[in-house]
Scaffold this motif. Structure first.
Motif, PDB file in Angstrom:
ATOM      1  N   TYR A   1      15.018  61.068  49.033  1.00 22.79           N
ATOM      2  CA  TYR A   1      14.977  60.053  50.091  1.00 22.79           C
ATOM      3  C   TYR A   1      14.904  58.669  49.463  1.00 22.79           C
ATOM      4  O   TYR A   1      14.111  58.428  48.544  1.00 22.79           O
ATOM      5  CB  TYR A   1      13.757  60.272  50.993  1.00 22.79           C
ATOM      6  CG  TYR A   1      13.709  59.350  52.191  1.00 22.79           C
ATOM      7  CD1 TYR A   1      14.472  59.607  53.319  1.00 22.79           C
ATOM      8  CD2 TYR A   1      12.897  58.211  52.187  1.00 22.79           C
ATOM      9  CE1 TYR A   1      14.431  58.761  54.421  1.00 22.79           C
ATOM     10  CE2 TYR A   1      12.850  57.363  53.282  1.00 22.79           C
ATOM     11  CZ  TYR A   1      13.623  57.646  54.391  1.00 22.79           C
ATOM     12  OH  TYR A   1      13.595  56.809  55.476  1.00 22.79           O
TER      13      TYR A   1
ATOM     14  N   ASP B   1      14.040  54.609  49.709  1.00 20.64           N
ATOM     15  CA  ASP B   1      13.213  53.641  50.413  1.00 20.64           C
ATOM     16  C   ASP B   1      13.147  52.373  49.563  1.00 20.64           C
ATOM     17  O   ASP B   1      13.505  52.379  48.383  1.00 20.64           O
ATOM     18  CB  ASP B   1      11.806  54.197  50.667  1.00 20.64           C
ATOM     19  CG  ASP B   1      11.136  53.528  51.860  1.00 20.64           C
ATOM     20  OD1 ASP B   1      11.720  52.570  52.403  1.00 20.64           O
ATOM     21  OD2 ASP B   1      10.036  53.957  52.258  1.00 20.64           O
TER      22      ASP B   1
ATOM     23  N   HIS C   1       8.902  61.949  53.857  1.00 20.97           N
ATOM     24  CA  HIS C   1      10.253  62.424  54.163  1.00 20.97           C
ATOM     25  C   HIS C   1      10.661  63.542  53.205  1.00 20.97           C
ATOM     26  O   HIS C   1      11.309  64.514  53.619  1.00 20.97           O
ATOM     27  CB  HIS C   1      11.251  61.264  54.085  1.00 20.97           C
ATOM     28  CG  HIS C   1      11.353  60.476  55.358  1.00 20.97           C
ATOM     29  ND1 HIS C   1      12.183  60.846  56.390  1.00 20.97           N
ATOM     30  CD2 HIS C   1      10.728  59.347  55.772  1.00 20.97           C
ATOM     31  CE1 HIS C   1      12.075  59.978  57.373  1.00 20.97           C
ATOM     32  NE2 HIS C   1      11.199  59.053  57.034  1.00 20.97           N
TER      33      HIS C   1
ATOM     34  N   GLN D   1      11.489  67.467  54.232  1.00 23.91           N
ATOM     35  CA  GLN D   1      12.687  68.210  53.842  1.00 23.91           C
ATOM     36  C   GLN D   1      12.317  69.555  53.217  1.00 23.91           C
ATOM     37  O   GLN D   1      12.972  70.567  53.469  1.00 23.91           O
ATOM     38  CB  GLN D   1      13.515  67.382  52.860  1.00 23.91           C
ATOM     39  CG  GLN D   1      14.131  66.133  53.461  1.00 23.91           C
ATOM     40  CD  GLN D   1      14.845  65.288  52.419  1.00 23.91           C
ATOM     41  OE1 GLN D   1      15.265  65.781  51.380  1.00 23.91           O
ATOM     42  NE2 GLN D   1      14.978  63.994  52.689  1.00 23.91           N
TER      43      GLN D   1
ATOM     44  N   ASN E   1      21.111  57.527  52.392  1.00 23.66           N
ATOM     45  CA  ASN E   1      20.312  58.696  52.760  1.00 23.66           C
ATOM     46  C   ASN E   1      21.169  59.769  53.434  1.00 23.66           C
ATOM     47  O   ASN E   1      20.941  60.967  53.248  1.00 23.66           O
ATOM     48  CB  ASN E   1      19.156  58.279  53.673  1.00 23.66           C
ATOM     49  CG  ASN E   1      17.979  57.717  52.894  1.00 23.66           C
ATOM     50  OD1 ASN E   1      17.621  58.236  51.840  1.00 23.66           O
ATOM     51  ND2 ASN E   1      17.379  56.650  53.399  1.00 23.66           N
TER      52      ASN E   1
END
Length: 461
Positions: free
Chosen positions: A204, A206, A216, A220, A307
């Motif tokens: 992920y 960010d 996140h 997953q 993403n």
């Protein structure tokens, strides 16, 4: 050197200065081969020992035009790929099919180094360039032989390799990699790799290494794999913290992530030594050398697109480099609604004089069955920010939903006319081929190897 040795031995045998059997042992040849060489020497002299292709271009040599094309293609990349990745691109996009060893040799001959070139090779190439510039000046070699004692490492500084875990889910290594992945700004890629299989189980992007990013990744893992046994991470503030004054609960990220893992029965181990979690550190290097190139080829410029692109990219990566074992000990994950509350951020607050609660610069009022509930001033409240962003409050062991208060009214009852109450219309979602979405959709189709015409033909079929 080998030809000269063979010549001297056969010459000695032909002049009766050496026995044939001794020449067989010395050259590692049979008696029949030695006899053949003696006959050839007597007929052709010393020249028969020279290789037949000396001074000629090899039959299977790479053409000069191809070498020039390879060098120009590599230099056209803004973000330089590693040689293995570049070899795959040449094969898929330009139909140039050579091994990575051949492509590496072509680049090294042009004094072009891969971003993954080791220090030893860099020194070797620099020495080659220096030798060419000196042309005839003798280099003085160091006659001293290195001793084994000088190369010993202290036991406390050594980190010997350990075998992979046996089962998938037995250990997950996590880390975040700061890099210029796309565009001009630096982004942080949060990664999780399964120690046993080598699969990327979570990824992920960010803006920073944050609790949100690791949440996140954990989401997953839970939704796609299940509940693992343990995590191994570095000593970041997401997992451990240094005590400081005036620390609010929501800033105590170890409590947030650690509490979520505790509820799921996941052990969290931390280390400040990079070699202790070498699997994810090595993954960071591999991903940094491949992913930016693929993002550039796909035309990715925003974090949202990146993403979305990661979903397919991770599947391709795991298919190529992972799946080293299929035995798994992942436990069944909770439902989506339970995960939404488990991956929550909590904070302590108190009801103020307006009977509402302030959180993240917004004011919230507890509600129950769509009706507002008012509590006395200074009542203790536990704010629960769910994974999907919904805000709940826990007051006196009871959980309430919330309503965010508006800063200003949309209209004034005194000075504005009452707005008409319009019926709620179903939200219109444009097609992917809509002009507003066309350019971004074309970029997506290019990333999956399709054209707009092929997509429209599939939709009408």
């Amino acid at each position: 050197m080998n030809e000269d040795k063979k010549y001297k031995a056969i010459k000695a045998v032909a002049e009766k200065r050496k026995d044939k059997k001794r020449a067989c042992i010395e050259l590692g040849l049979s008696m029949r081969q030695v006899n053949r060489l003696i006959q050839e020497y007597q007929e052709g002299g010393k020249g028969v020992f020279s290789h037949g292709n000396r001074g000629k271009i090899a039959k299977h040599a790479v053409p000069k035009e191809t070498k020039k094309q390879v060098i120009e293609l590599y230099q056209s990349f803004k973000i330089k790929p590693n040689v293995k990745h570049f070899t795959e691109i040449l094969k898929e996009d330009h139909d140039i099919c050579y091994t990575d060893t051949t492509i590496r040799r072509i680049l090294y001959q042009a004094h072009i180094l891969s971003p993954k070139t080791q220090r030893k090779t860099r020194k070797k190439i620099k020495a080659r360039i220096k030798a060419k510039s000196m042309k005839g000046k003798k280099e003085v070699e160091n006659p001293l032989v290195p001793r084994a004692e000088d190369q010993m490492e202290l036991p406390e500084k050594s980190h010997p390799s350990r075998p992979r875990k046996k089962y998938q889910g037995e250990l997950i290594q996590m880390d975040a990699s700061s890099y210029n992945w796309f565009g001009k700004d630096v982004a942080h890629l949060h990664l999780a790799i399964d120690d046993a299989s080598g699969n990327i189980v979570g990824a992920y992007f960010d803006t920073q290494e944050t609790l949100k990013g690791y949440y996140h990744v954990l989401n997953q893992i839970l939704t796609k794999q299940g509940i693992p046994l343990a995590f191994l991470t570095d000593k970041r503030t997401v997992f451990e913290y240094t005590s400081k004054a005036m620390r609010a609960v929501e800033e105590d990220t170890f409590t947030q992530f650690g509490f979520a893992c505790h509820q799921l029965g996941i052990e969290v181990n931390t280390t400040s030594i990079p070699q202790a979690k070498g699997r994810v550190e090595r993954l960071n290097g591999t991903v940094q050398s491949r992913l930016p190139v693929d993002l550039e080829l796909a035309g990715i410029q925003s974090m949202e697109e990146a993403n979305h692109f990661l979903i397919k990219w991770v599947r391709t990566f795991n298919k190529k480099f992972g799946n080293k074992t299929k035995e798994s000990i992942y436990e069944n994950a909770p439902t989506k609604s339970e995960i939404n509350l488990l991956l929550a951020r909590v904070a302590n607050r108190k009801v103020d004089s307006g009977h509402h609660i302030r959180y993240q610069n917004n004011y919230y009022l507890p509600t129950e069955d769509s009706e507002d509930r008012y509590f006395t001033r200074r009542s203790k409240v536990l704010i629960i920010e769910a994974f999907n962003g919904n805000i709940y409050v826990n007051i006196a062991e009871k959980i309430y939903t919330t309503r965010r208060l508006k800063e200003h009214d949309y209209y004034s009852q005194e000075f504005d006319s009452i707005p008409e109450q319009k019926k709620e219309r179903r939200q219109y979602i444009p097609l992917q081929s809509h002009p507003w979405k066309l350019e971004s959709f074309k970029r997506y189709l290019r990333s999956v190897g399709k054209t707009l015409e092929e997509y429209e033909a599939e939709q009408t079929a």
